[in-house]
Design a protein around this motif. Structure first.
Motif, PDB file in Angstrom:
ATOM      1  N   ILE A  22       0.961  -1.082   0.015  1.00  0.00           N
ATOM      2  CA  ILE A  22      -0.004   0.053   0.110  1.00  0.00           C
ATOM      3  C   ILE A  22       0.938   1.191   0.091  1.00  0.00           C
ATOM      4  N   ALA A  23       0.651   2.026  -1.053  1.00  0.00           N
ATOM      5  CA  ALA A  23       1.517   3.281  -0.869  1.00  0.00           C
ATOM      6  C   ALA A  23       0.645   4.385  -0.568  1.00  0.00           C
ATOM      7  N   VAL A  24       0.923   5.327   0.330  1.00  0.00           N
ATOM      8  CA  VAL A  24       0.094   6.685   0.813  1.00  0.00           C
ATOM      9  C   VAL A  24       0.912   7.695   0.478  1.00  0.00           C
ATOM     10  N   ARG A  25       0.110   8.708  -0.164  1.00  0.00           N
ATOM     11  CA  ARG A  25       1.054   9.909  -0.512  1.00  0.00           C
ATOM     12  C   ARG A  25       0.130  11.085  -0.108  1.00  0.00           C
ATOM     13  N   GLU A  26       0.865  12.039   0.640  1.00  0.00           N
ATOM     14  CA  GLU A  26       0.079  13.116   0.846  1.00  0.00           C
ATOM     15  C   GLU A  26      -1.308  13.117   1.458  1.00  0.00           C
ATOM     16  N   LEU A  27      -1.729  12.132   2.325  1.00  0.00           N
ATOM     17  CA  LEU A  27      -2.787  11.830   2.934  1.00  0.00           C
ATOM     18  C   LEU A  27      -3.193  12.860   3.938  1.00  0.00           C
ATOM     19  N   VAL A  28      -4.382  13.533   3.553  1.00  0.00           N
ATOM     20  CA  VAL A  28      -4.701  14.743   4.715  1.00  0.00           C
ATOM     21  C   VAL A  28      -6.211  14.264   5.018  1.00  0.00           C
ATOM     22  N   VAL A  29      -6.488  14.318   6.178  1.00  0.00           N
ATOM     23  CA  VAL A  29      -7.950  13.830   6.768  1.00  0.00           C
ATOM     24  C   VAL A  29      -8.394  15.168   7.707  1.00  0.00           C
ATOM     25  N   HIS A  30      -9.583  15.514   7.428  1.00  0.00           N
ATOM     26  CA  HIS A  30     -10.294  16.559   8.442  1.00  0.00           C
ATOM     27  C   HIS A  30     -11.416  16.016   8.805  1.00  0.00           C
ATOM     28  N   TYR A  31     -11.731  16.174  10.094  1.00  0.00           N
ATOM     29  CA  TYR A  31     -12.909  15.779  10.766  1.00  0.00           C
ATOM     30  C   TYR A  31     -13.511  17.147  10.906  1.00  0.00           C
ATOM     31  N   GLY A  32     -14.632  17.570   9.904  1.00  0.00           N
ATOM     32  CA  GLY A  32     -15.232  19.031  10.304  1.00  0.00           C
ATOM     33  C   GLY A  32     -13.759  19.646  10.178  1.00  0.00           C
ATOM     34  N   ALA A  33     -14.016  20.605  11.095  1.00  0.00           N
ATOM     35  CA  ALA A  33     -12.949  21.735  11.007  1.00  0.00           C
ATOM     36  C   ALA A  33     -11.458  21.388  11.283  1.00  0.00           C
ATOM     37  N   THR A  34     -11.402  20.173  12.126  1.00  0.00           N
ATOM     38  CA  THR A  34     -10.057  19.781  12.887  1.00  0.00           C
ATOM     39  C   THR A  34      -9.350  19.007  11.756  1.00  0.00           C
ATOM     40  N   CYS A  35      -8.115  19.106  11.784  1.00  0.00           N
ATOM     41  CA  CYS A  35      -7.109  18.248  10.894  1.00  0.00           C
ATOM     42  C   CYS A  35      -6.565  17.176  11.596  1.00  0.00           C
ATOM     43  N   ALA A  36      -6.958  15.935  11.245  1.00  0.00           N
ATOM     44  CA  ALA A  36      -6.729  15.022  12.085  1.00  0.00           C
ATOM     45  C   ALA A  36      -5.293  14.305  11.307  1.00  0.00           C
ATOM     46  N   LEU A  37      -4.805  14.526  10.234  1.00  0.00           N
ATOM     47  CA  LEU A  37      -3.908  13.979   9.596  1.00  0.00           C
ATOM     48  C   LEU A  37      -3.274  15.025   8.565  1.00  0.00           C
ATOM     49  N   GLU A  38      -2.125  15.376   8.595  1.00  0.00           N
ATOM     50  CA  GLU A  38      -1.395  16.354   7.845  1.00  0.00           C
ATOM     51  C   GLU A  38      -0.357  15.669   6.678  1.00  0.00           C
ATOM     52  N   ALA A  39      -0.760  15.565   5.577  1.00  0.00           N
ATOM     53  CA  ALA A  39       0.317  15.194   4.622  1.00  0.00           C
ATOM     54  C   ALA A  39       1.136  14.109   4.983  1.00  0.00           C
ATOM     55  N   VAL A  40       0.526  12.945   5.157  1.00  0.00           N
ATOM     56  CA  VAL A  40       1.261  11.579   5.508  1.00  0.00           C
ATOM     57  C   VAL A  40       1.539  10.890   4.268  1.00  0.00           C
ATOM     58  N   SER A  41       2.898  10.356   4.156  1.00  0.00           N
ATOM     59  CA  SER A  41       3.312   9.637   3.050  1.00  0.00           C
ATOM     60  C   SER A  41       3.784   8.361   3.642  1.00  0.00           C
ATOM     61  N   LEU A  42       3.542   7.200   3.232  1.00  0.00           N
ATOM     62  CA  LEU A  42       4.021   6.094   3.875  1.00  0.00           C
ATOM     63  C   LEU A  42       3.941   4.781   2.837  1.00  0.00           C
ATOM     64  N   ASP A  43       4.880   3.937   2.833  1.00  0.00           N
ATOM     65  CA  ASP A  43       4.909   2.755   2.106  1.00  0.00           C
ATOM     66  C   ASP A  43       4.596   1.620   3.164  1.00  0.00           C
ATOM     67  N   VAL A  44       3.581   0.794   2.988  1.00  0.00           N
ATOM     68  CA  VAL A  44       3.396  -0.495   3.491  1.00  0.00           C
ATOM     69  C   VAL A  44       3.917  -1.507   2.676  1.00  0.00           C
ATOM     70  N   PRO A  45       4.999  -2.289   3.184  1.00  0.00           N
ATOM     71  CA  PRO A  45       5.619  -3.235   2.497  1.00  0.00           C
ATOM     72  C   PRO A  45       4.882  -4.473   2.540  1.00  0.00           C
ATOM     73  N   ALA A  46       5.061  -5.388   1.485  1.00  0.00           N
ATOM     74  CA  ALA A  46       3.939  -6.647   1.399  1.00  0.00           C
ATOM     75  C   ALA A  46       4.714  -7.530   2.344  1.00  0.00           C
ATOM     76  N   HIS A  47       4.023  -8.451   3.027  1.00  0.00           N
ATOM     77  CA  HIS A  47       4.209  -9.607   3.847  1.00  0.00           C
ATOM     78  C   HIS A  47       5.367  -8.867   4.941  1.00  0.00           C
ATOM     79  N   ARG A  48       4.949  -7.816   5.512  1.00  0.00           N
ATOM     80  CA  ARG A  48       5.704  -7.387   6.711  1.00  0.00           C
ATOM     81  C   ARG A  48       4.740  -6.769   7.779  1.00  0.00           C
ATOM     82  N   VAL A  49       4.921  -6.677   9.088  1.00  0.00           N
ATOM     83  CA  VAL A  49       4.345  -6.032  10.030  1.00  0.00           C
ATOM     84  C   VAL A  49       4.631  -4.694  10.235  1.00  0.00           C
ATOM     85  N   THR A  50       3.863  -3.713   9.960  1.00  0.00           N
ATOM     86  CA  THR A  50       4.129  -2.396  10.192  1.00  0.00           C
ATOM     87  C   THR A  50       3.383  -1.760  11.531  1.00  0.00           C
ATOM     88  N   ALA A  51       3.934  -1.306  12.218  1.00  0.00           N
ATOM     89  CA  ALA A  51       3.554  -0.840  13.508  1.00  0.00           C
ATOM     90  C   ALA A  51       3.189   0.672  13.543  1.00  0.00           C
TER      91      ALA A  51
END
Lengths: 268, 282
Positions: A22-51
């Motif tokens: 799973i490749a995540v690029r510049e993920l931004v999440v708002h709940y109403g007016a609050t910003c819960a995630l700011e521009a997160v980019s992260l690669d989840v590698p296959a067959h690994r445990v990512t904590a």
């Protein structure tokens, strides 16, 4: 406060020969007016445990729930940025979240078995996806209950209510239920936080065994657990990804002072 | 200091006495009513009450078999009208309802609940009785069904809301579409509570008289099918109680007892269903 320039973290942390699931690029999440995630980019590698670790409210659960679009059902939640699984988009008008969730299963913090029998719990997913053959359903149930290390404890009471099981058994039943739809990725949101140490150990052992067949992303509040079960660790703080790297490196030699403070228990 | 303390004690005793008195009064009225109806009813009740048609004036005996069957047919019709609308509306409000449309539906249900039953009767008279041309079981049942809708709807909604979101999320995370989640997980989990709510809404309209007066009217004989005027227990009680015959008064008491037992029985059944929890979840 945090300097945005400093918090640009390299999204990839696994060895170069490990494929990205799973490749995540510049993920931004708002709940109403609050910003819960700011521009997160992260690669989840296959067959690994990512904590995913971090203090309460840091956005790690929000991040997890973005991967299978569970945030769709929260009123006022808005998601921006790009998320792909094996290159296929997860967000977008052409994506069916129902089909997507078949590929990306989820286990929740509080075990949530259906008020049905043990068998019907595990068979729920396959039935929803059209499996009617009772022989096949029995096979799936036995296989996934074995995978979840629960078979021996429940094989004589498959027709009893799942609510009669203990807390740890219920959580393993929920894992079996998630595996029964044969997902490629399993998301776990603090799967052991409500369990005693023995049940927790069983779940951790299970995670270890599952990673050969599945890609696992786990949110945890328990540092030792992250260190024990994961290959990679991402540290979130105030809606940002602060650090992402191989678990051993993050825990023994964190590059960011915030990570070190958190891991050593100076705050959080 | 001591005077203050004595004053407090007096106020305390006074308040306790007032609340206890009110409780005893409430219970007393209830017990007296139930007892009086039971006594009057039981002494008038006989086997023929359940099996015979009303006897002509001046003739002893007779029963209300046609009214009992009539009430059952009316309630069946009411259930066929009220339960689907109330139940599905409740599912909509609990599972999909957000924003202004949902608040409109909720508000409309509350207003409908407050509309005097006689007004519902006259509306059904205009919309069903006049087009058909005469009074009928169908019209009476529709009037009762309309009265059921708000109670059925709001209770269905309340019980579905008691189902924890974690169950919905569990089903959605397994790749179940929204409607499958609702049909296979949420509604079964709340089924006991919903059944109770629907039973109570039926019990509520079982004793309604006003909306039946000019929809189902009354009938001294059997009412075949659904398109003839029919007798019903509440209307029979009304008719018999205001008649100048002692014999009819006895019959009205008996009918009152039967109706009371029916409604009370439904309530007890509802309690029994709810005893081990309205909603099944971890």
């Amino acid at each position: 406060m945090l300097d945005p320039a400093l918090t640009r973290v390299r999204p990839s942390a696994a060895a170069a020969d490990v494929p990205v699931k799973i490749a995540v690029r510049e993920l931004v999440v708002h709940y109403g007016a609050t910003c819960a995630l700011e521009a997160v980019s992260l690669d989840v590698p296959a067959h690994r445990v990512t904590a995913l670790i971090g203090p309460s409210g840091c956005g790690k659960s929000t991040f997890l729930r973005c991967l299978n679009r569970m945030n769709d059902h929260i009123p006022g939640a808005r998601v921006g940025g790009q998320v792909t699984i094996d290159g296929d988009p997860i967000y977008g008008p052409e994506v069916d979240p129902v089909a997507l969730r078949r590929r990306i299963g989820m286990v929740f913090q509080k075990s949530n078995p259906f008020p049905k029998s043990v068998f019907d719990n595990v068979a729920f997913g396959p039935r929803v996806h059209g499996e009617r053959d009772p022989v096949r359903l029995s096979e799936i149930t036995e296989r996934t209950l074995r995978q979840a290390a629960l078979w021996d404890e429940v094989k004589d009471r498959l027709d009893r209510s799942a609510l009669e099981l203990s807390g740890g058994q219920q959580q393993r039943l929920c894992i079996a239920r998630a595996l029964a739809v044969e997902p490629e990725v399993v998301l776990m949101d603090e799967p052991a936080s409500a369990l005693d140490p023995i049940a927790t150990a069983k779940i951790e052992e299970l995670i270890h065994e599952l990673k050969s067949a599945y890609t696992i992303v786990i949110v945890t509040h328990n540092m030792q657990q992250a260190a024990r079960v994961s290959d990679l660790t991402a540290y979130f703080y105030l809606g940002r990804l602060i650090e992402f790297g191989p678990t051993e490196r993050v825990f023994t030699n964190p590059t960011r002072p915030e990570t070190e403070d958190y891991i050593t228990g100076r705050f959080g | 200091m001591n005077a203050t303390y004595r004053h407090r004690r007096r106020v305390e005793r006074l308040m306790f006495g007032a609340t206890a008195g009110a409780t005893v009064a409430t219970l007393g009225v209830l017990v007296f009513l139930l007892g009086y109806i039971a006594w009057q009813g039981a002494t008038s009740l006989s086997w023929s009450f359940f099996t015979a048609l009303p006897a002509p004036v001046g003739e002893a005996g007779g029963g209300m078999a046609n009214a009992i069957v009539g009430s059952a047919k009316l309630l069946l019709t009411a259930a066929l009208v009220g339960i689907p609308v109330g139940f599905l509306g409740g599912v909509y409000l609990a599972e999909y309802g957000r924003g202004s449309l949902a608040s409109c539906v909720r508000y409309a249900a509350d207003v409908l609940n407050g509309i005097p039953s006689i007004v519902i009767g006259i509306t059904v008279y205009a919309l069903v009785v006049i087009p058909i041309g005469h009074f009928s079981t169908l019209a009476g049942g529709v009037a009762l069904g309309v009265m059921m809708v708000p109670v059925a709807l709001r209770s269905t909604e309340e019980f579905l809301r008691l189902v924890p979101d974690s169950l919905r999320e569990a089903a959605l995370a397994l790749g179940a579409p929204r409607w499958v989640t609702i049909v296979r997980v949420v509604i079964p989990a709340a089924s006991r509570g919903i059944t109770t709510g629907l039973l109570l809404s039926l019990a509520r309209v079982a004793g309604e008289t006003a909306p039946l007066l000019f929809t189902a009217l009354n009938n001294r004989f059997w009412s075949p099918g659904w398109l003839q005027p029919t007798a019903s227990l509440p209307v029979m009680i009304f008719t018999y109680a205001i008649a100048p015959y002692e014999d009819w008064h006895r019959q009205a008491w008996a009918a009152g007892l039967v109706l009371l037992a029916l409604v009370l029985g439904t309530n007890v059944l509802a309690r029994f269903l709810l005893r081990s929890g309205a909603v099944r979840s971890a």
